[in-house]
Design a protein around this motif. Structure first.
Motif, PDB file in Angstrom:
ATOM      1  N   GLY A 182       0.864  -1.218  -0.117  1.00 23.46           N
ATOM      2  CA  GLY A 182       0.077   0.007  -0.057  1.00 23.46           C
ATOM      3  C   GLY A 182       0.860   1.305  -0.127  1.00 23.46           C
ATOM      4  N   ALA A 183       1.717   1.250   0.775  1.00 20.05           N
ATOM      5  CA  ALA A 183       2.978   2.294   0.770  1.00 20.05           C
ATOM      6  C   ALA A 183       3.937   2.352  -0.114  1.00 20.05           C
ATOM      7  CB  ALA A 183       3.339   2.418   2.196  1.00 20.05           C
ATOM      8  N   ASN A 184       4.046   1.086  -0.766  1.00 22.31           N
ATOM      9  CA  ASN A 184       5.074   0.913  -1.903  1.00 22.31           C
ATOM     10  C   ASN A 184       6.476   1.086  -1.086  1.00 22.31           C
ATOM     11  OD1 ASN A 184       6.175   0.350  -4.484  1.00 22.31           O
ATOM     12  ND2 ASN A 184       6.471   2.505  -4.837  1.00 22.31           N
ATOM     13  N   GLN A 185       6.491   0.252  -0.001  1.00 20.25           N
ATOM     14  CA  GLN A 185       7.702   0.272   0.640  1.00 20.25           C
ATOM     15  C   GLN A 185       8.446  -1.157   0.803  1.00 20.25           C
ATOM     16  OE1 GLN A 185       6.430   1.976   4.385  1.00 20.25           O
ATOM     17  NE2 GLN A 185       7.203   3.943   4.004  1.00 20.25           N
ATOM     18  N   ARG A 186       9.459  -1.402   0.403  1.00 21.88           N
ATOM     19  CA  ARG A 186      10.396  -2.462   0.257  1.00 21.88           C
ATOM     20  C   ARG A 186      11.546  -2.841   1.019  1.00 21.88           C
ATOM     21  NH1 ARG A 186       7.016  -2.321  -4.003  1.00 21.88           N
ATOM     22  NH2 ARG A 186       5.699  -4.160  -4.499  1.00 21.88           N
ATOM     23  N   ARG A 187      11.755  -3.357   1.823  1.00 22.40           N
ATOM     24  CA  ARG A 187      13.130  -3.718   2.227  1.00 22.40           C
ATOM     25  C   ARG A 187      13.828  -4.892   2.276  1.00 22.40           C
ATOM     26  NH1 ARG A 187      14.749  -2.946   8.637  1.00 22.40           N
ATOM     27  NH2 ARG A 187      16.724  -3.914   8.495  1.00 22.40           N
ATOM     28  N   ARG A 188      15.013  -5.338   1.859  1.00 23.96           N
ATOM     29  CA  ARG A 188      15.517  -6.548   1.698  1.00 23.96           C
ATOM     30  C   ARG A 188      16.937  -6.417   2.379  1.00 23.96           C
ATOM     31  NH1 ARG A 188      12.625 -10.131  -1.622  1.00 23.96           N
ATOM     32  NH2 ARG A 188      14.211 -11.587  -1.313  1.00 23.96           N
ATOM     33  N   ASP A 189      17.402  -7.350   3.296  1.00 18.17           N
ATOM     34  CA  ASP A 189      18.582  -7.560   3.802  1.00 18.17           C
ATOM     35  C   ASP A 189      19.161  -8.767   3.529  1.00 18.17           C
ATOM     36  OD1 ASP A 189      18.298  -5.094   4.823  1.00 18.17           O
ATOM     37  OD2 ASP A 189      17.690  -5.510   6.693  1.00 18.17           O
ATOM     38  N   ARG A 190      20.568  -8.965   3.841  1.00 16.05           N
ATOM     39  CA  ARG A 190      21.041 -10.293   3.663  1.00 16.05           C
ATOM     40  C   ARG A 190      21.507 -10.842   4.870  1.00 16.05           C
ATOM     41  NH1 ARG A 190      22.176 -10.875  -1.666  1.00 16.05           N
ATOM     42  NH2 ARG A 190      22.995 -12.842  -1.151  1.00 16.05           N
ATOM     43  N   PHE A 191      21.401 -12.158   5.052  1.00 20.29           N
ATOM     44  CA  PHE A 191      21.417 -12.769   5.990  1.00 20.29           C
ATOM     45  C   PHE A 191      22.504 -14.123   6.091  1.00 20.29           C
ATOM     46  CE2 PHE A 191      17.659 -10.544   6.420  1.00 20.29           C
ATOM     47  CZ  PHE A 191      17.523 -10.211   7.790  1.00 20.29           C
ATOM     48  N   ARG A 192      23.002 -14.517   6.907  1.00 25.74           N
ATOM     49  CA  ARG A 192      23.530 -15.808   7.167  1.00 25.74           C
ATOM     50  C   ARG A 192      22.996 -16.750   7.914  1.00 25.74           C
ATOM     51  NH1 ARG A 192      27.554 -13.033  10.048  1.00 25.74           N
ATOM     52  NH2 ARG A 192      28.071 -14.303  11.954  1.00 25.74           N
ATOM     53  N   ILE A 193      23.229 -17.956   7.869  1.00 23.76           N
ATOM     54  CA  ILE A 193      22.573 -19.003   9.139  1.00 23.76           C
ATOM     55  C   ILE A 193      23.819 -19.630   9.705  1.00 23.76           C
ATOM     56  CG2 ILE A 193      21.214 -20.997   9.465  1.00 23.76           C
ATOM     57  CD1 ILE A 193      19.622 -20.314   6.961  1.00 23.76           C
ATOM     58  N   ASP A 194      23.579 -19.404  11.346  1.00 29.21           N
ATOM     59  CA  ASP A 194      24.949 -19.916  11.874  1.00 29.21           C
ATOM     60  C   ASP A 194      24.234 -21.051  13.145  1.00 29.21           C
ATOM     61  OD1 ASP A 194      26.677 -18.475  10.914  1.00 29.21           O
ATOM     62  OD2 ASP A 194      26.925 -17.295  12.490  1.00 29.21           O
ATOM     63  N   ALA A 195      24.682 -21.858  13.466  1.00 27.60           N
ATOM     64  CA  ALA A 195      24.616 -22.803  14.503  1.00 27.60           C
ATOM     65  C   ALA A 195      24.895 -22.471  15.725  1.00 27.60           C
ATOM     66  CB  ALA A 195      24.989 -24.407  13.809  1.00 27.60           C
ATOM     67  N   ARG A 196      24.314 -22.075  16.386  1.00 27.71           N
ATOM     68  CA  ARG A 196      24.682 -21.599  17.938  1.00 27.71           C
ATOM     69  C   ARG A 196      23.583 -21.968  18.757  1.00 27.71           C
ATOM     70  NH1 ARG A 196      26.791 -15.648  16.991  1.00 27.71           N
ATOM     71  NH2 ARG A 196      27.922 -15.618  14.987  1.00 27.71           N
TER      72      ARG A 196
END
Length: 215
Positions: A182-196
């Motif tokens: 509706g507000a035309n807002q998008r955000r994508r970030d980068r991630f990794r996966i860690d076993a902890r």
């Protein structure tokens, strides 16, 4: 990307989902799945739990969240009809990956949540007095067919094998953190996966759920 390291968790939730999938943006004919839910899907689930309408999703913008999946959910492949457009000609059979038996752990802190009643308080109220929430449909994680089996306040034991979603500029996974059509807002970030374990993973796993990573 701004990494939040000073948040103190105010609430920890255990979420059990029998079947789910989180299609990567790049998927086309073959629909694979990320091994963990994106923060935007978890935020949407929590808003739904509290009866917050889609038009009001910015109400709790800035809440801090840390996510971890217990173990590795089983993965299966199904053959189903998927819609590729708005008309019937856009429906065709394709392969899709599904995850089974997902147990998700969600830590929450108010962060920059500026609402009069924080999301953590809303969730606690919704779990204690579900009859006070005005909402329709089942609670799902992602698509409406991926129904949540149970959600409760709990904490993993120190021996629980967890895989944390860690914000990382060089991470392999590009996941949506905020989507507001509706507000035309998008955000994508980068991630990794860690076993902890929980104590080691939390400081690095916090992410602000907001249109901008600066919030």
């Amino acid at each position: 990307m701004k990494l939040a390291t000073s948040y103190k968790p105010e609430l920890c939730l255990r979420v059990d989902v029998p079947i789910c999938a989180f299609r990567p943006y790049e998927s086309r004919e073959y629909q694979d799945t990320h091994p963990v839910p994106p923060p935007s899907a978890v935020y949407g689930m929590l808003l739904s739990l509290c009866g917050v309408q889609r038009a009001d999703k910015a109400r709790h913008s800035g809440v801090a969240m840390a996510l971890a999946v217990e173990g590795e959910p089983d993965r299966s492949r199904v053959f189903r009809k998927l819609r590729r457009g708005k008309d019937l000609e856009g429906i065709r059979p394709d392969y899709q990956d599904l995850l089974s038996g997902m147990r998700l752990w969600v830590w929450l802190a108010s962060g920059n949540d500026a609402a009069e009643q924080s999301l953590t308080k809303c969730i606690q109220n919704a779990l204690i007095q579900p009859e006070s929430i005005n909402r329709s449909g089942g609670l799902s994680l992602g698509e409406s067919s991926y129904l949540v089996d149970s959600i409760k306040v709990d904490e993993p034991s120190s021996e629980t094998a967890l895989r944390f979603l860690i914000p990382d500029h060089a991470g392999f996974y590009s996941l949506p953190v905020w989507i507001d059509h509706g507000a035309n807002q998008r955000r994508r970030d980068r991630f990794r996966i860690d076993a902890r374990n929980a104590a080691d993973g939390l400081p690095e796993a916090w992410v602000n759920i907001a249109p901008s990573a600066r919030q």
